[in-house]
Design a protein around this motif. Sequence first.
Motif, short mmCIF file in Angstrom:
data_model
loop_
_atom_site.label_atom_id
_atom_site.label_comp_id
_atom_site.label_asym_id
_atom_site.label_seq_id
_atom_site.Cartn_x
_atom_site.Cartn_y
_atom_site.Cartn_z
N UNK A 111 -4.32 -11.73 2.50
CA UNK A 111 -4.26 -11.22 3.85
C UNK A 111 -4.07 -9.75 3.88
N UNK A 112 -3.41 -9.15 2.74
CA UNK A 112 -3.24 -7.53 2.84
C UNK A 112 -4.61 -6.75 2.43
N UNK A 113 -5.54 -7.64 1.87
CA UNK A 113 -6.73 -6.99 1.19
C UNK A 113 -7.60 -6.05 2.52
N UNK A 114 -7.71 -6.89 3.55
CA UNK A 114 -8.60 -6.14 4.45
C UNK A 114 -8.12 -4.88 5.20
N UNK A 115 -6.62 -4.95 4.91
CA UNK A 115 -6.06 -3.55 5.44
C UNK A 115 -5.95 -2.37 4.26
N UNK A 116 -6.35 -2.76 3.32
CA UNK A 116 -6.24 -1.83 2.05
C UNK A 116 -6.90 -0.54 2.23
N UNK A 117 -8.07 -0.35 3.14
CA UNK A 117 -8.70 0.86 3.48
C UNK A 117 -7.65 1.79 4.49
N UNK A 118 -7.20 1.14 5.42
CA UNK A 118 -6.23 1.94 6.26
C UNK A 118 -4.90 2.26 5.39
N UNK A 119 -4.47 1.45 4.43
CA UNK A 119 -3.40 1.89 3.66
C UNK A 119 -3.60 2.91 2.64
N UNK A 120 -4.86 3.04 2.04
CA UNK A 120 -5.17 4.14 1.07
C UNK A 120 -5.40 5.43 2.03
N UNK A 121 -5.96 5.19 3.36
CA UNK A 121 -6.40 6.49 4.11
C UNK A 121 -5.02 6.98 4.49
N UNK A 122 -3.97 6.24 4.74
CA UNK A 122 -2.57 7.00 5.13
C UNK A 122 -2.09 7.57 3.84
N UNK A 123 -2.30 6.89 2.51
CA UNK A 123 -1.76 7.33 1.35
C UNK A 123 -2.22 8.93 1.10
N UNK A 124 -3.67 9.00 1.26
CA UNK A 124 -4.41 10.19 0.94
C UNK A 124 -3.99 11.24 1.92
N UNK A 125 -3.66 10.92 2.96
CA UNK A 125 -3.18 11.94 4.17
C UNK A 125 -2.01 12.65 3.76
#
Length: 267
Positions: free
Chosen positions: A69-83
């Motif tokens: 369930x978390x996998x589809x949201x990984x892009x948003x999570x990684x993007x926030x982390x990179x910021x």
Amino acid sequence: MFNKILIGRFMPGDSWIHRLDARTKLIISILFIFVIFLATSVPAYLVAIAFTLFVIWLTGLGFGVFLRGVRPLLFLMFFTTLLQVFFVTTGDVLWQWGLIKITTDGLINGVAIFVRFMLIIMFSTVLTLTTQPLEIADAMEAIMNPLKKIGVPVAELALMISIALRFVPTLLDEAETIMNAQRARGVLFNEGKMINRIKAFVPLLIPLFINAIKRAIELGDAMEARGYRGGDHRTKYRVLTWHKQDTQAVVGFVVFVVVLVVTAVLH
């Protein structure tokens, strides 16, 4: 892709978490979002992770369900982390290229944001997977009940939230169906440059909005035809009842908060 998102989906079960009162789960889930920001050290985060994994284990649904369930949201999570990694400039500089640089504080903040994001999503998913949308709406109405004294339409707000939670999985399934239909016509969603991938998702919006509006109109007509009356005139088929295990859950959460705060202070 969309059908893997678990937010808003209910999975029937008879676990200890499933049997908790919806008000208990809702209050604990809301408080967890605020409490998690008290974690300021590695041991404190380990305590939060252990508590979250323990709660997931109590659901009886398996850890794999939540990870998928978390996998589809990984892009948003990684993007926030990179910021956080690239725009926090305090601390020792580890790497720099022009105006872009990675510092120790940036890395620490990035990892902290990622862990918090992960824990909040997984803990919130516990609520939706183990609680029916109608029960969540009833819990919200019960919690917001004091606001009636100042004229807030609590029943109507709870109904809106209930309908929104109920139709989130439906809209995601419809989006997946539209994507499959467009793939059959040669549309590529996962190939090419990022700007092309974004453009490929634009044609999804029009049919999705049309279906959502059509469904809302049909739902309104159905409720009106059945004589729906909200507010104090409506009785409850499912009455929320506080049990001994709800008290145990609250006590367990308080113990977790105390351990988290003590761990954060000592480290």
